[in-house]
Design a protein around this motif. Sequence first.
Motif, PDB file in Angstrom:
ATOM      1  N   LEU A  95       0.824  -1.198   0.000  1.00 18.73           N
ATOM      2  CA  LEU A  95       0.000   0.000   0.000  1.00 18.73           C
ATOM      3  C   LEU A  95       0.863   1.254   0.000  1.00 18.73           C
ATOM      4  O   LEU A  95       0.630   2.182  -0.783  1.00 18.73           O
ATOM      5  N   TYR A 129      -7.253   4.270  -2.716  1.00 15.82           N
ATOM      6  CA  TYR A 129      -6.986   2.866  -2.375  1.00 15.82           C
ATOM      7  C   TYR A 129      -7.972   2.349  -1.334  1.00 15.82           C
ATOM      8  O   TYR A 129      -8.462   3.079  -0.480  1.00 15.82           O
ATOM      9  N   GLN A 171       0.967   4.126  -2.943  1.00 15.84           N
ATOM     10  CA  GLN A 171       0.638   5.515  -2.631  1.00 15.84           C
ATOM     11  C   GLN A 171       1.773   6.458  -3.028  1.00 15.84           C
ATOM     12  O   GLN A 171       1.518   7.590  -3.447  1.00 15.84           O
TER      13      GLN A 171
END
Length: 377
Positions: free
Chosen positions: A242, A254, A246
Amino acid sequence: MFSDELANISWDETTERIAQMTDNDVVRALHKSYCDVNDFMALISPAAIPHLEEMARLSRKYTEQRFGRCVSMFIPLYITNSCSNSCVYCGFHRQNPMARTILTPEQIENEYKAIKKLAPFENILLVTGENPAKAGVPYLAKACDIAKKYFANVKIEVMPLSTEDYRELTHHGMNGVICFQETYHRENYKLYHPAGMKSNFEWRLNGFDRMGMAGVHSIGMGALLGLEKEWRTDVVMMAYHLRYLQKHYWKTKYSVNFPRMRPAHNEGFQPNCFVTDKELAQMTFAMRIFDHDVDISYSTREPKEIRDNMATLGVTTMSAESHTNPGGYHTYPQALEQFSVSDNRTAVEINRRLHEIGREPVWKDWDASFDETFRVG
């Protein structure tokens, strides 16, 4: 590509680091306004269990600061169970002697009409098995084209595609993609996915990069809880993933999912671990404290009591009145499911319950006009 970064992260060392986290590590993470992956390890570790009440309070606080009391509602539609993979835990695997269904465009539209009668759904998730020869990008594009007449937000959960294919589908109204890596354990991944397209670990893993490069508005990710005994390690790997996404594709929104394995018509595959309700809550709280802005989604895999409770403590997106069989809302209501759902309430009942517990169900949180805005920008 994220596969290059993952190659430098040891599964065994990460598992050991999680186990070695102390109470002081947990307290330190709870007092930080911005957590890194090391803090997430502390919050997901056994050492954090005595702090679950404080974690729940923080999770609620950050959720309400960012999302208010809103819960975004969506519904999945399985449009085919045809699949070329041999995933040992899935009811759709190619060795399973079941009737295969590929909905026609007319049948897909009938499903859309049936869904609109259930509740004011504007967010739909189109789900398929992985069979590009019979249900590839042209088939998905047609399903998206029809969906635009009925829904404001169209997402897909299908086989990993090329950057060009993802970009092509955005021009047919597709706004988001959900893909479960299933497990980040490279060696064990092959045991669970012995044949078919899905057996290629890197192709699936790097699919998220291709989504980002294609400018997909919303990307959802998750690990299938139960495949690996060290579920905490899998969730930590997802946190690494993640943060990577990002950083590289910062315009994208997300979401994270925590699907626990459910019974399927798959010749009795047994999970390697059972994630308890308390552990599910812990990873939800930990993720919200780790990332205040990420959507956290619970599907109807989970029992109604857990979904209701977690809707007040961190969950911001949930499905309702789901069927996991192709054409389950109108065309083939008795067809074989991919897996059994736990929350069998109607969308109307879920809507009523969310209001009772002080949440605001949101049926539309995206508009097609946003597409043009993003493309011009």
